[in-house]
Write a protein that holds these residues in place. Structure first.
Motif, mmCIF file in Angstrom:
data_model
loop_
_atom_site.group_PDB
_atom_site.id
_atom_site.type_symbol
_atom_site.label_atom_id
_atom_site.label_comp_id
_atom_site.label_asym_id
_atom_site.label_seq_id
_atom_site.Cartn_x
_atom_site.Cartn_y
_atom_site.Cartn_z
ATOM 1 N N PRO A 137 16.314 47.680 -38.688
ATOM 2 C CA PRO A 137 17.645 48.196 -38.331
ATOM 3 C C PRO A 137 18.116 49.259 -39.313
ATOM 4 O O PRO A 137 17.776 49.219 -40.500
ATOM 5 N N MET A 138 18.881 50.221 -38.807
ATOM 6 C CA MET A 138 19.495 51.219 -39.681
ATOM 7 C C MET A 138 20.443 50.507 -40.649
ATOM 8 O O MET A 138 21.307 49.743 -40.227
ATOM 9 N N PRO A 139 20.293 50.721 -41.954
ATOM 10 C CA PRO A 139 21.130 49.994 -42.918
ATOM 11 C C PRO A 139 22.530 50.588 -43.054
ATOM 12 O O PRO A 139 22.743 51.778 -42.798
ATOM 13 N N ILE A 171 14.321 46.183 -44.424
ATOM 14 C CA ILE A 171 13.649 46.639 -45.645
ATOM 15 C C ILE A 171 14.242 47.923 -46.210
ATOM 16 O O ILE A 171 13.848 48.370 -47.280
ATOM 17 N N LEU A 172 15.189 48.513 -45.491
ATOM 18 C CA LEU A 172 15.849 49.723 -45.979
ATOM 19 C C LEU A 172 17.183 49.374 -46.613
ATOM 20 O O LEU A 172 17.926 48.519 -46.110
ATOM 21 N N GLY A 220 20.645 63.521 -35.909
ATOM 22 C CA GLY A 220 19.405 62.884 -36.348
ATOM 23 C C GLY A 220 19.167 62.959 -37.844
ATOM 24 O O GLY A 220 18.130 62.494 -38.326
ATOM 25 N N ALA A 221 20.115 63.510 -38.609
ATOM 26 C CA ALA A 221 19.914 63.668 -40.054
ATOM 27 C C ALA A 221 19.775 62.322 -40.759
ATOM 28 O O ALA A 221 18.924 62.157 -41.639
ATOM 29 N N THR A 222 20.599 61.344 -40.387
ATOM 30 C CA THR A 222 20.538 60.027 -41.019
ATOM 31 C C THR A 222 19.229 59.327 -40.691
ATOM 32 O O THR A 222 18.546 58.798 -41.575
ATOM 33 N N ALA A 223 18.865 59.326 -39.413
ATOM 34 C CA ALA A 223 17.620 58.683 -38.989
ATOM 35 C C ALA A 223 16.414 59.370 -39.615
ATOM 36 O O ALA A 223 15.439 58.722 -40.002
ATOM 37 N N ALA A 224 16.459 60.698 -39.725
ATOM 38 C CA ALA A 224 15.353 61.443 -40.317
ATOM 39 C C ALA A 224 15.173 61.068 -41.790
ATOM 40 O O ALA A 224 14.039 60.938 -42.273
ATOM 41 N N ALA A 225 16.282 60.886 -42.498
ATOM 42 C CA ALA A 225 16.202 60.494 -43.903
ATOM 43 C C ALA A 225 15.547 59.125 -44.035
ATOM 44 O O ALA A 225 14.712 58.904 -44.917
#
Length: 258
Positions: A137-139, A171-172, A220-225
């Motif tokens: 999941p996105m943290p 894990i993020l 998409g900047a957050t997901a790309a990071a």
């Protein structure tokens, strides 16, 4: 008690409850006829539609009005430059209308029972032949997680895990609280996300196929990071799955008709 009597009693209870505690659908504002943990009428729950496009990037699935932004292989400029970070993207719908309102109810008003409904939309976005070794999941930064009380992406990831025999691993970590991305250029958004994420110590993802789950995809900047951090830790393939994405075709159409 016979079934007919049970149903009659339920109708009486619902009518009495709605009389004493009237409520309306949080999407269309029509009166709700039945008591539910989700304050949304059945029509609005089923209203969101899958995004459709004649032209889209083969990698990030960004929809376009025409083919001009794509190269011969079907990739957009960001994917050609390697700025996306992830290998593939799947999204269910456009971030507008009923879907946007449902996400806001879930994310900002804490209607967590919406998770299975929204998870059903996510499952529809994924091809049936995809497979993943783990779901991430996105943290959220701890300050936002504390104020909200839950991580919406983690709830969605658990719903997806029921379709795949894959574990959900948080894990993020979001180690830096970043300002809002609203109003920033694409380059500024990427700079804003630089160094914001880290892999938790001991995470083993070398050679793994990872599914990164989020609620909304804007630039998409957050997901790309996040994807780049996963790749540096050894992930072989990172796919992003999001409920909705900002559809830039809507703004372009508005400008053309203005």
């Amino acid at each position: 008690m016979p079934d007919s009597a049970t149903r009659a009693a339920e109708k009486v209870f619902c009518a009495l409850f709605n009389t004493l505690f009237p409520d309306t659908c949080r999407v269309c504002e029509t009166p709700l006829r039945h008591f539910s943990r989700i304050p949304v009428c059945p029509d609005c729950l089923h209203a969101p539609e899958a995004i459709a496009a004649e032209f889209f990037c083969i990698a990030c699935r960004t929809p376009f009005l025409n083919r001009s932004p794509l190269d011969d292989s079907g990739r957009c400029s960001l994917c050609r430059l390697g700025l996306s970070g992830f290998d593939q993207v799947y999204t269910f719908g456009s971030y507008e209308g009923p879907l946007r309102k449902l996400i806001h109810l879930f994310k900002y008003q804490g209607v967590q029972p919406l998770a299975p409904v929204l998870g059903g939309f996510l499952k529809r976005a994924l091809p049936i032949d995809e497979h993943f070794d783990l779901i991430v999941p996105m943290p959220l930064h701890w300050r936002r997680r504390w104020s909200r009380g839950f991580n919406q992406s983690a709830l969605l990831a658990r719903e997806i895990a029921r379709r795949f025999d894959s574990p959900v691993k948080s894990i993020l970590r979001r180690v830096r609280f970043t300002p809002s991305q609203a109003g920033l250029t694409n380059a500024a958004r990427r700079a804003n996300m630089s160094g914001a994420f880290r892999i938790k110590p001991g995470a083993r993802i070398k050679g793994k196929r990872v599914l990164l789950v989020d609620d909304v995809l804007t630039t998409g900047a957050t997901a790309a990071a996040c994807a780049r951090v996963l790749k540096r830790a050894g992930a072989a393939h990172v796919t992003l799955l999001a409920l909705a994405r900002t559809d830039r075709r809507m703004n372009l159409n508005a400008e053309q008709t203005a």
